[in-house]
Design an enzyme around this catalytic site. Structure first.
Site, PDB file in Angstrom:
ATOM      1  N   ASN A 106       0.836  -1.206   0.000  1.00  0.00           N
ATOM      2  CA  ASN A 106       0.000   0.000   0.000  1.00  0.00           C
ATOM      3  C   ASN A 106       0.867   1.251   0.000  1.00  0.00           C
ATOM      4  O   ASN A 106       1.962   1.267   0.565  1.00  0.00           O
ATOM      5  CB  ASN A 106      -0.923   0.000   1.218  1.00  0.00           C
ATOM      6  CG  ASN A 106      -1.870  -1.194   1.206  1.00  0.00           C
ATOM      7  OD1 ASN A 106      -2.039  -1.815   0.163  1.00  0.00           O
ATOM      8  ND2 ASN A 106      -2.447  -1.514   2.346  1.00  0.00           N
ATOM      9  N   ASP A 108      -0.475   4.222   1.029  1.00  0.00           N
ATOM     10  CA  ASP A 108      -1.347   5.179   1.712  1.00  0.00           C
ATOM     11  C   ASP A 108      -0.823   5.676   3.054  1.00  0.00           C
ATOM     12  O   ASP A 108      -1.427   6.565   3.660  1.00  0.00           O
ATOM     13  CB  ASP A 108      -2.756   4.590   1.880  1.00  0.00           C
ATOM     14  CG  ASP A 108      -2.768   3.228   2.596  1.00  0.00           C
ATOM     15  OD1 ASP A 108      -1.894   3.000   3.461  1.00  0.00           O
ATOM     16  OD2 ASP A 108      -3.661   2.412   2.301  1.00  0.00           O
ATOM     17  N   HIS A 123       6.014  -0.395  -2.520  1.00  0.00           N
ATOM     18  CA  HIS A 123       5.599   0.352  -3.712  1.00  0.00           C
ATOM     19  C   HIS A 123       5.666   1.867  -3.520  1.00  0.00           C
ATOM     20  O   HIS A 123       5.026   2.610  -4.245  1.00  0.00           O
ATOM     21  CB  HIS A 123       4.184  -0.095  -4.128  1.00  0.00           C
ATOM     22  CG  HIS A 123       4.136  -1.530  -4.590  1.00  0.00           C
ATOM     23  ND1 HIS A 123       2.980  -2.265  -4.683  1.00  0.00           N
ATOM     24  CD2 HIS A 123       5.133  -2.368  -4.976  1.00  0.00           C
ATOM     25  CE1 HIS A 123       3.272  -3.490  -5.103  1.00  0.00           C
ATOM     26  NE2 HIS A 123       4.560  -3.583  -5.282  1.00  0.00           N
ATOM     27  N   CYS A 151      10.079  20.677  -9.263  1.00  0.00           N
ATOM     28  CA  CYS A 151      11.120  20.565  -8.241  1.00  0.00           C
ATOM     29  C   CYS A 151      11.599  21.949  -7.794  1.00  0.00           C
ATOM     30  O   CYS A 151      11.936  22.788  -8.643  1.00  0.00           O
ATOM     31  CB  CYS A 151      12.291  19.769  -8.815  1.00  0.00           C
ATOM     32  SG  CYS A 151      13.674  19.604  -7.680  1.00  0.00           S
ATOM     33  N   CYS A 154      15.716  21.996  -8.774  1.00  0.00           N
ATOM     34  CA  CYS A 154      16.235  22.105 -10.146  1.00  0.00           C
ATOM     35  C   CYS A 154      15.174  22.501 -11.165  1.00  0.00           C
ATOM     36  O   CYS A 154      15.493  22.723 -12.333  1.00  0.00           O
ATOM     37  CB  CYS A 154      16.905  20.794 -10.548  1.00  0.00           C
ATOM     38  SG  CYS A 154      15.731  19.487 -10.929  1.00  0.00           S
ATOM     39  N   THR A 192      -4.338  -9.081   0.348  1.00  0.00           N
ATOM     40  CA  THR A 192      -3.718  -8.900  -0.959  1.00  0.00           C
ATOM     41  C   THR A 192      -4.142 -10.042  -1.869  1.00  0.00           C
ATOM     42  O   THR A 192      -4.250 -11.180  -1.428  1.00  0.00           O
ATOM     43  CB  THR A 192      -2.180  -8.790  -0.878  1.00  0.00           C
ATOM     44  OG1 THR A 192      -1.639  -8.852  -2.205  1.00  0.00           O
ATOM     45  CG2 THR A 192      -1.545  -9.863  -0.035  1.00  0.00           C
ATOM     46  N   PRO A 218     -11.070 -12.401   2.994  1.00  0.00           N
ATOM     47  CA  PRO A 218     -12.405 -13.017   2.846  1.00  0.00           C
ATOM     48  C   PRO A 218     -12.509 -13.883   1.587  1.00  0.00           C
ATOM     49  O   PRO A 218     -13.346 -14.765   1.510  1.00  0.00           O
ATOM     50  CB  PRO A 218     -13.358 -11.825   2.745  1.00  0.00           C
ATOM     51  CG  PRO A 218     -12.557 -10.598   2.972  1.00  0.00           C
ATOM     52  CD  PRO A 218     -11.109 -10.945   2.939  1.00  0.00           C
ATOM     53  N   ALA A 235      -9.846  -8.143   7.539  1.00  0.00           N
ATOM     54  CA  ALA A 235      -8.656  -7.805   8.331  1.00  0.00           C
ATOM     55  C   ALA A 235      -9.035  -7.089   9.626  1.00  0.00           C
ATOM     56  O   ALA A 235      -8.460  -7.360  10.684  1.00  0.00           O
ATOM     57  CB  ALA A 235      -7.725  -6.919   7.497  1.00  0.00           C
TER      58      ALA A 235
HETATM   59  P1  NAD Z   1      -5.931  -6.042  -4.848  1.00  0.00           P
HETATM   60  O1  NAD Z   1      -7.006  -5.021  -5.075  1.00  0.00           O
HETATM   61  O2  NAD Z   1      -5.404  -6.798  -5.990  1.00  0.00           O
HETATM   62  O3  NAD Z   1      -6.470  -7.122  -3.790  1.00  0.00           O
HETATM   63  C1  NAD Z   1      -7.145  -6.755  -2.631  1.00  0.00           C
HETATM   64  C2  NAD Z   1      -7.411  -8.011  -1.820  1.00  0.00           C
HETATM   65  O4  NAD Z   1      -7.974  -7.624  -0.586  1.00  0.00           O
HETATM   66  C3  NAD Z   1      -8.391  -8.996  -2.474  1.00  0.00           C
HETATM   67  O5  NAD Z   1      -7.828 -10.292  -2.438  1.00  0.00           O
HETATM   68  C4  NAD Z   1      -9.630  -8.918  -1.564  1.00  0.00           C
HETATM   69  O6  NAD Z   1     -10.283 -10.181  -1.444  1.00  0.00           O
HETATM   70  C5  NAD Z   1      -9.004  -8.521  -0.248  1.00  0.00           C
HETATM   71  N1  NAD Z   1      -9.887  -7.806   0.671  1.00  0.00           N
HETATM   72  C6  NAD Z   1     -10.912  -6.962   0.387  1.00  0.00           C
HETATM   73  N2  NAD Z   1     -11.451  -6.471   1.518  1.00  0.00           N
HETATM   74  C7  NAD Z   1     -10.733  -7.013   2.532  1.00  0.00           C
HETATM   75  C8  NAD Z   1     -10.793  -6.883   3.953  1.00  0.00           C
HETATM   76  N3  NAD Z   1     -11.696  -6.082   4.542  1.00  0.00           N
HETATM   77  N4  NAD Z   1      -9.921  -7.582   4.710  1.00  0.00           N
HETATM   78  C9  NAD Z   1      -8.992  -8.389   4.124  1.00  0.00           C
HETATM   79  N5  NAD Z   1      -8.894  -8.551   2.801  1.00  0.00           N
HETATM   80  C10 NAD Z   1      -9.752  -7.861   2.008  1.00  0.00           C
HETATM   81  O7  NAD Z   1      -4.784  -5.281  -4.069  1.00  0.00           O
HETATM   82  P2  NAD Z   1      -3.282  -5.704  -3.832  1.00  0.00           P
HETATM   83  O8  NAD Z   1      -3.150  -7.176  -3.676  1.00  0.00           O
HETATM   84  O9  NAD Z   1      -2.751  -4.801  -2.797  1.00  0.00           O
HETATM   85  O10 NAD Z   1      -2.633  -5.304  -5.231  1.00  0.00           O
HETATM   86  C11 NAD Z   1      -1.294  -5.489  -5.331  1.00  0.00           C
HETATM   87  C12 NAD Z   1      -0.609  -4.243  -5.806  1.00  0.00           C
HETATM   88  O11 NAD Z   1      -0.867  -4.030  -7.177  1.00  0.00           O
HETATM   89  C13 NAD Z   1      -1.063  -2.941  -5.203  1.00  0.00           C
HETATM   90  O12 NAD Z   1      -0.524  -2.663  -3.956  1.00  0.00           O
HETATM   91  C14 NAD Z   1      -0.576  -1.956  -6.179  1.00  0.00           C
HETATM   92  O13 NAD Z   1       0.754  -1.582  -5.910  1.00  0.00           O
HETATM   93  C15 NAD Z   1      -0.595  -2.700  -7.463  1.00  0.00           C
HETATM   94  N6  NAD Z   1      -1.606  -2.079  -8.280  1.00  0.00           N
HETATM   95  C16 NAD Z   1      -1.527  -0.729  -8.412  1.00  0.00           C
HETATM   96  C17 NAD Z   1      -2.430  -0.062  -9.175  1.00  0.00           C
HETATM   97  C18 NAD Z   1      -2.319   1.439  -9.227  1.00  0.00           C
HETATM   98  O14 NAD Z   1      -3.207   2.123  -9.513  1.00  0.00           O
HETATM   99  N7  NAD Z   1      -1.205   2.003  -8.894  1.00  0.00           N
HETATM  100  C19 NAD Z   1      -3.414  -0.768  -9.828  1.00  0.00           C
HETATM  101  C20 NAD Z   1      -3.481  -2.164  -9.679  1.00  0.00           C
HETATM  102  C21 NAD Z   1      -2.562  -2.809  -8.879  1.00  0.00           C
HETATM  103 ZN    ZN Z   2      15.081  18.320  -9.059  1.00  0.00          ZN
END
Ligand code: NAD
Ligand code: ZN
Length: 251
Positions: A106, A108, A123, A151, A154, A192, A218, A235
């Site tokens: 994440n 965030d 990430h 920036c 620069c 994840t 879940p 979670a």
């Molecule tokens: P994901 O959205 O692929 O998966 C989320 C998971 O969380 C799912 O398996 C879901 O079942 C589970 N979930 C949902 N609610 C929950 C809860 N309350 N408690 C526990 N689990 C819950 O997210 P991810 O696995 O973090 O994706 C991997 C990485 O892919 C991301 O961190 C990101 O870096 C990257 N990604 C980035 C972008 C972007 O916009 N930058 C887009 C797609 C993927």
């Molecule tokens: Zn710079």
């Protein structure tokens, strides 16, 4: 109430963890209950674009304004969000265990906001912008886009300090995460989908090195066959129960 009785697993964990290192890999699901959408679930769409099409160096080179507006939208949601019971339980666990590392996908900052200290942000972070030329880092922009942030050292363009698709992770962060996975006794995979490499390979590395892997999600994911135990629940429900079990074990 959860669909499964989690008690037998909860009874096991304090003994498994006593005096031994824990690694917790987290993904977007941990922040879902703070109101931040996951990537692959519904509600993840932005102005008809797929996040995958905006989170690339090519997208930024082509159209930095659209990419920055996407990140400004995510920052706005983030600034309105707070850590949930899951984040807070992890912060309490860190104080109860001799060695605990959170490895998060994440961007965030909510683990740190909840009080966790040993956090590896695989990430990067949304809260920081990085110079595309001299690599200086600044707080992410607060106002609307445009203007594009530049920036102050620069004058070159700033970009979000996150790892995009097609980019390498920071070698230092990855090396710390893989060492922690190799050395831990227990490895939690929380919220994840475990499909984005190389983060998804950490659970395998931990299992091969002899750790007990537990999944908290879940939904079923590709990690399930590796897992010694599975909590098919949210979670923010499971992590406080684990923290409470550890607290009882420590008492
Ligand atoms: P994901 O959205 O692929 O998966 C989320 C998971 O969380 C799912 O398996 C879901 O079942 C589970 N979930 C949902 N609610 C929950 C809860 N309350 N408690 C526990 N689990 C819950 O997210 P991810 O696995 O973090 O994706 C991997 C990485 O892919 C991301 O961190 C990101 O870096 C990257 N990604 C980035 C972008 C972007 O916009 N930058 C887009 C797609 C993927
Ligand atoms: Zn710079």
């Amino acid at each position: 109430m959860s669909a499964f009785d989690l008690t037998p697993l909860l009874d096991l964990l304090p003994e498994l963890l006593a005096g031994r290192p824990l690694v917790v890999l987290t993904g977007a699901g941990v922040s879902a209950e703070s109101g931040l959408p996951t990537f692959r679930g519904p509600g993840g769409m932005w102005e008809g674009n797929r996040p995958e099409d905006l989170a690339t160096p090519e997208a930024f080179a082509r159209d930095p304004e659209t990419v920055w507006r996407f990140y400004a939208w995510r920052l706005e949601k983030l600034r309105a969000a707070s850590p949930n019971e899951g984040h807070r339980a992890l912060a309490r666990m860190e104080r109860l265990l001799p060695r605990m590392t959170i490895v998060t996908q994440n961007v965030d900052g909510l683990h740190a906001a909840a009080g966790s200290r040993n956090v590896l942000e695989l990430h990067g972070t949304l809260l920081v912008a990085r110079c595309t030329d001299c690599e200086s880092r600044f707080p992410a922009p607060e106002g609307p886009i445009p203007p594009l942030p530049r920036c102050r050292v620069c004058g070159a363009a700033l970009r979000p300090d996150v790892v995009w698709f097609g980019e390498a992770l920071s070698p230092a962060t990855w090396s710390a995460a893989s060492s922690a996975a190799e050395e831990c006794a227990v490895f939690f995979v929380v919220g994840t989908s475990s499909v984005v490499a190389p983060a998804s390979s950490l659970a395998l590395l931990a299992a091969r090195s002899g750790a007990y892997v537990f999944e908290i999600n879940p939904e079923k994911t590709p990690i399930a066959p590796l897992a010694a135990g599975v909590f098919r629940a949210r979670a923010a429900e499971v992590l406080p129960a684990i923290a409470a079990a550890l607290q009882r074990g420590a008492a």
